[in-house]
Design a protein around this motif. Structure first.
Motif, PDB file in Angstrom:
ATOM      1  N   MET A   1       0.837  -1.189   0.000  1.00  0.00           N
ATOM      2  CA  MET A   1       0.000   0.000   0.000  1.00  0.00           C
ATOM      3  C   MET A   1       0.880   1.250   0.000  1.00  0.00           C
ATOM      4  O   MET A   1       2.085   1.179   0.224  1.00  0.00           O
ATOM      5  N   MET A   2       0.258   2.385  -0.280  1.00  0.00           N
ATOM      6  CA  MET A   2       0.987   3.645  -0.345  1.00  0.00           C
ATOM      7  C   MET A   2       1.750   3.906   0.947  1.00  0.00           C
ATOM      8  O   MET A   2       1.205   3.822   2.039  1.00  0.00           O
ATOM      9  N   ASN A   3       3.023   4.214   0.825  1.00  0.00           N
ATOM     10  CA  ASN A   3       3.859   4.552   1.985  1.00  0.00           C
ATOM     11  C   ASN A   3       4.780   5.692   1.551  1.00  0.00           C
ATOM     12  O   ASN A   3       5.848   5.464   0.993  1.00  0.00           O
ATOM     13  N   ILE A   4       4.344   6.931   1.786  1.00  0.00           N
ATOM     14  CA  ILE A   4       5.060   8.090   1.272  1.00  0.00           C
ATOM     15  C   ILE A   4       5.067   9.218   2.300  1.00  0.00           C
ATOM     16  O   ILE A   4       4.266   9.227   3.240  1.00  0.00           O
ATOM     17  N   THR A  29      -4.560   4.265   3.397  1.00  0.00           N
ATOM     18  CA  THR A  29      -5.643   5.236   3.566  1.00  0.00           C
ATOM     19  C   THR A  29      -6.796   4.624   4.337  1.00  0.00           C
ATOM     20  O   THR A  29      -6.921   3.397   4.426  1.00  0.00           O
ATOM     21  N   CYS A  30      -7.652   5.486   4.874  1.00  0.00           N
ATOM     22  CA  CYS A  30      -8.828   5.026   5.603  1.00  0.00           C
ATOM     23  C   CYS A  30      -9.915   6.090   5.496  1.00  0.00           C
ATOM     24  O   CYS A  30      -9.629   7.284   5.580  1.00  0.00           O
ATOM     25  N   GLU A  37      -5.833   2.795  11.226  1.00  0.00           N
ATOM     26  CA  GLU A  37      -4.644   2.056  11.629  1.00  0.00           C
ATOM     27  C   GLU A  37      -3.451   3.006  11.691  1.00  0.00           C
ATOM     28  O   GLU A  37      -3.486   4.115  11.146  1.00  0.00           O
ATOM     29  N   GLN A  38      -2.397   2.550  12.346  1.00  0.00           N
ATOM     30  CA  GLN A  38      -1.218   3.392  12.574  1.00  0.00           C
ATOM     31  C   GLN A  38      -0.694   3.981  11.266  1.00  0.00           C
ATOM     32  O   GLN A  38      -0.495   3.266  10.280  1.00  0.00           O
ATOM     33  N   SER A  39      -0.546   5.307  11.255  1.00  0.00           N
ATOM     34  CA  SER A  39       0.043   6.074  10.139  1.00  0.00           C
ATOM     35  C   SER A  39      -0.848   6.184   8.911  1.00  0.00           C
ATOM     36  O   SER A  39      -0.412   6.663   7.866  1.00  0.00           O
ATOM     37  N   ASN A  40      -2.105   5.743   9.006  1.00  0.00           N
ATOM     38  CA  ASN A  40      -3.023   5.900   7.866  1.00  0.00           C
ATOM     39  C   ASN A  40      -3.223   7.372   7.511  1.00  0.00           C
ATOM     40  O   ASN A  40      -3.133   8.258   8.368  1.00  0.00           O
ATOM     41  N   LEU A  41      -3.531   7.608   6.241  1.00  0.00           N
ATOM     42  CA  LEU A  41      -4.036   8.902   5.804  1.00  0.00           C
ATOM     43  C   LEU A  41      -5.560   8.832   5.879  1.00  0.00           C
ATOM     44  O   LEU A  41      -6.185   8.018   5.192  1.00  0.00           O
ATOM     45  N   PHE A  42      -6.168   9.676   6.712  1.00  0.00           N
ATOM     46  CA  PHE A  42      -7.620   9.679   6.869  1.00  0.00           C
ATOM     47  C   PHE A  42      -8.244  10.636   5.854  1.00  0.00           C
ATOM     48  O   PHE A  42      -7.768  11.760   5.668  1.00  0.00           O
ATOM     49  N   PHE A  55     -14.457  13.752  12.971  1.00  0.00           N
ATOM     50  CA  PHE A  55     -13.672  12.673  13.568  1.00  0.00           C
ATOM     51  C   PHE A  55     -12.171  12.802  13.284  1.00  0.00           C
ATOM     52  O   PHE A  55     -11.401  11.920  13.660  1.00  0.00           O
ATOM     53  N   VAL A  56     -11.780  13.895  12.635  1.00  0.00           N
ATOM     54  CA  VAL A  56     -10.375  14.034  12.249  1.00  0.00           C
ATOM     55  C   VAL A  56      -9.454  14.074  13.464  1.00  0.00           C
ATOM     56  O   VAL A  56      -8.447  13.354  13.535  1.00  0.00           O
ATOM     57  N   ALA A  57      -9.773  14.910  14.441  1.00  0.00           N
ATOM     58  CA  ALA A  57      -8.925  15.019  15.639  1.00  0.00           C
ATOM     59  C   ALA A  57      -8.800  13.667  16.335  1.00  0.00           C
ATOM     60  O   ALA A  57      -7.715  13.276  16.782  1.00  0.00           O
ATOM     61  N   GLN A  58      -9.909  12.939  16.368  1.00  0.00           N
ATOM     62  CA  GLN A  58      -9.926  11.609  17.004  1.00  0.00           C
ATOM     63  C   GLN A  58      -8.998  10.650  16.264  1.00  0.00           C
ATOM     64  O   GLN A  58      -8.266   9.860  16.888  1.00  0.00           O
ATOM     65  N   THR A  59      -9.015  10.693  14.919  1.00  0.00           N
ATOM     66  CA  THR A  59      -8.162   9.769  14.163  1.00  0.00           C
ATOM     67  C   THR A  59      -6.681  10.089  14.366  1.00  0.00           C
ATOM     68  O   THR A  59      -5.857   9.177  14.433  1.00  0.00           O
ATOM     69  N   ILE A  60      -6.355  11.380  14.474  1.00  0.00           N
ATOM     70  CA  ILE A  60      -4.962  11.762  14.719  1.00  0.00           C
ATOM     71  C   ILE A  60      -4.523  11.226  16.082  1.00  0.00           C
ATOM     72  O   ILE A  60      -3.423  10.665  16.235  1.00  0.00           O
ATOM     73  N   GLU A  61      -5.401  11.355  17.071  1.00  0.00           N
ATOM     74  CA  GLU A  61      -5.098  10.825  18.407  1.00  0.00           C
ATOM     75  C   GLU A  61      -4.949   9.315  18.382  1.00  0.00           C
ATOM     76  O   GLU A  61      -4.183   8.733  19.163  1.00  0.00           O
ATOM     77  N   SER A  62      -5.685   8.654  17.483  1.00  0.00           N
ATOM     78  CA  SER A  62      -5.667   7.186  17.407  1.00  0.00           C
ATOM     79  C   SER A  62      -4.496   6.652  16.585  1.00  0.00           C
ATOM     80  O   SER A  62      -4.371   5.438  16.412  1.00  0.00           O
ATOM     81  N   GLY A  63      -3.684   7.556  16.036  1.00  0.00           N
ATOM     82  CA  GLY A  63      -2.482   7.106  15.343  1.00  0.00           C
ATOM     83  C   GLY A  63      -2.421   7.403  13.869  1.00  0.00           C
ATOM     84  O   GLY A  63      -1.448   7.006  13.198  1.00  0.00           O
ATOM     85  N   ALA A  64      -3.443   8.077  13.306  1.00  0.00           N
ATOM     86  CA  ALA A  64      -3.380   8.427  11.887  1.00  0.00           C
ATOM     87  C   ALA A  64      -2.147   9.275  11.612  1.00  0.00           C
ATOM     88  O   ALA A  64      -1.779  10.141  12.429  1.00  0.00           O
ATOM     89  N   GLY A  65      -1.514   9.045  10.477  1.00  0.00           N
ATOM     90  CA  GLY A  65      -0.327   9.821  10.137  1.00  0.00           C
ATOM     91  C   GLY A  65      -0.672  11.237   9.738  1.00  0.00           C
ATOM     92  O   GLY A  65       0.095  12.186   9.994  1.00  0.00           O
ATOM     93  N   ALA A  66      -1.845  11.412   9.086  1.00  0.00           N
ATOM     94  CA  ALA A  66      -2.289  12.727   8.633  1.00  0.00           C
ATOM     95  C   ALA A  66      -3.746  12.603   8.213  1.00  0.00           C
ATOM     96  O   ALA A  66      -4.294  11.500   8.118  1.00  0.00           O
TER      97      ALA A  66
END
Length: 450
Positions: A1-4, A29-30, A37-42, A55-66
């Motif tokens: 998957m994308m890893n950039i 992505t998610c 999941e860890q480091s996902n782009l939401f 839900f953006v702030a929540q996803t960042i707290e949960s480990g989203a990369g951006a």
């Protein structure tokens, strides 16, 4: 998957990213904050009922990369936020850029019926020779197709993209993102008639898939469909017609049909292909896949061996053996009048003596629904099928027309009644085929019985 890195995203699409986060990596992505999941782009979307930006702030707290953030939504949170004009357009632009970065061969598939089956077959004949990734599930629309692309590994060699639509312009949008090397049009049916007005409209909408073909691209199309011929004649790209008629570039000749599968030849050549699944209509889908494999240089032996070990996505002519009730054929993922007739032919050709057909409504047919269902009923004339069961308001038109053609025709108001009837009347020598639109969920009858 994308890893950039986010710096790469900034270089690819029109966006704003805080400088301190440009070296941050995103991995995959998610679009569902509950599945981050860890480091996902939401990717949040502004829906009719729910705005994903909540839900953006929540996803960042949960480990989203951006996370993307649409500029017309106020108060973006602090952190690795990618400001864009429109989150869907940004997703599509990112997918287009990432696909060019990975640079696989792209096979795009559309059609009223058989898209998923053809997708599975193309993957089957290519995976021994290439690293292949295909559309998962029904990720075939303006959101799902870009997400499929962004799920490609960096070393993917062939991307197989299923492209669906409900209206004009949708496939054009997808094919211009993908710029396919090969575009396949499996057939033209009656699905979405209420949105597109006619089979001519459906053909035109499906043919949009050719608009994104790259310069050296190839179109493989259903040569038995007269509505496609005048459209193909306007093409500048190379094209191959596939079908049962001898006038096609590749003509199919079926030599043997049994409960274990189908043998067929192409253009009367010596090579004999064996398809280990039911349904003579699937031979055409397999031939599309064979043409893709040959176009990509796969050898005849590898193609034949692959088809011998083909496995399809569930609910596409899926065989379910039971001790008590015999063989169930679960073809209940979706339906059109055309695919129902193909299912009828499949059951007619089977070797068992006790054959039961369970049909439910075909949805989205608009004003011609009654006529289309009655045509299915008429098609049952002279078919070797002993019992017809129908379920649904529209499917009643099938049984009304078929009652003079089939020994036993029964219309039920509920699926529970069908379960009860089948449990009392089937035995180990029976075969029962289930077909209906997705919304009718006929597979629940099989689940109740098994």
């Amino acid at each position: 998957m994308m890893n950039i890195k986010l710096s790469q995203i900034k270089a690819w699409i029109d966006c704003e990213i805080p400088t301190e986060y440009l070296d941050t990596f995103v991995n995959g992505t998610c679009i569902d904050s509950r599945k981050i999941e860890q480091s996902n782009l939401f990717i949040p979307f502004k829906g009719e009922h729910v705005d994903g930006h909540r839900f953006v702030a929540q996803t960042i707290e949960s480990g989203a990369g951006a996370s993307f953030w649409q500029k017309d939504v106020p108060n973006p949170p602090q952190g690795p936020i990618i400001l864009v004009e429109d989150t869907l357009q940004a997703l599509q632009a990112l997918a287009k850029a990432y696909l060019k970065h990975v640079n696989p061969k792209v096979v795009a598939i559309t059609g009223s019926n058989g898209k998923t089956t053809t997708k599975d077959m193309v993957e089957c004949v290519l995976r021994q020779s290439f690293k292949v990734k295909k559309t998962q599930g029904n990720y075939n629309n303006e959101i799902g197709c870009p997400l499929t692309i962004l799920d490609l590994d960096a070393d993917t060699e062939v991307s197989i993209l299923e492209m669906g639509m409900s209206g004009f312009g949708e496939i054009k949008e997808l094919t211009e993102i993908a710029e396919p090397d090969v575009a396949i049009i499996t057939n033209i049916g009656e699905s979405h008639m209420q949105d597109l007005g006619s089979r001519e409209g459906i053909a035109s909408a499906k043919f949009e898939i050719t608009e994104g073909l790259n310069e050296e691209g190839l179109c493989i199309w259903d040569g038995d469909e007269p509505l496609l011929k005048p459209l193909v004649e306007t093409m500048q790209h190379k094209h191959i017609s596939v079908g049962l008629n001898d006038t096609n570039d590749v003509s199919i000749h079926t030599s043997q049909i049994s409960n274990s599968g189908i043998n067929f030849q192409l253009n009367n050549e010596q090579s004999i292909y064996h398809l280990n699944i039911l349904g003579e209509h699937n031979v055409k889908n397999a031939t599309y896949a064979i043409q893709v494999a040959k176009h990509f240089g796969v050898s005849e032996d590898i193609i034949q061996d692959a088809l011998n070990h083909l496995e399809l996505t569930d609910m596409r002519m899926q065989r379910i053996e039971t001790e008590k009730y015999g063989l169930f054929i679960n073809d209940a993922y979706n339906a059109s009048p055309t695919s129902m007739k193909a299912a009828i032919d499949t059951l007619h050709n089977m070797e068992q003596d006790a054959k039961t057909l369970v049909l439910a409504d075909v949805l989205e047919l608009g004003d011609i629904s009654k006529e289309m269902h009655e045509q299915v009923g008429e098609y049952l004339l002279n078919k070797d099928i002993q019992t017809l069961i129908t379920y649904g308001e529209e499917a009643a038109h099938i049984s009304n027309k078929a009652q003079n053609h089939i020994a036993q025709t029964i219309h039920f108001e509920t699926k529970e009644e069908i379960v009860e009837y089948l449990s009392e009347h089937l035995d180990s020598n029976a075969v029962t085929l289930f077909k209906g639109s997705r919304g009718m969920a006929l597979e629940t009858i099989i689940q109740s019985l098994t």
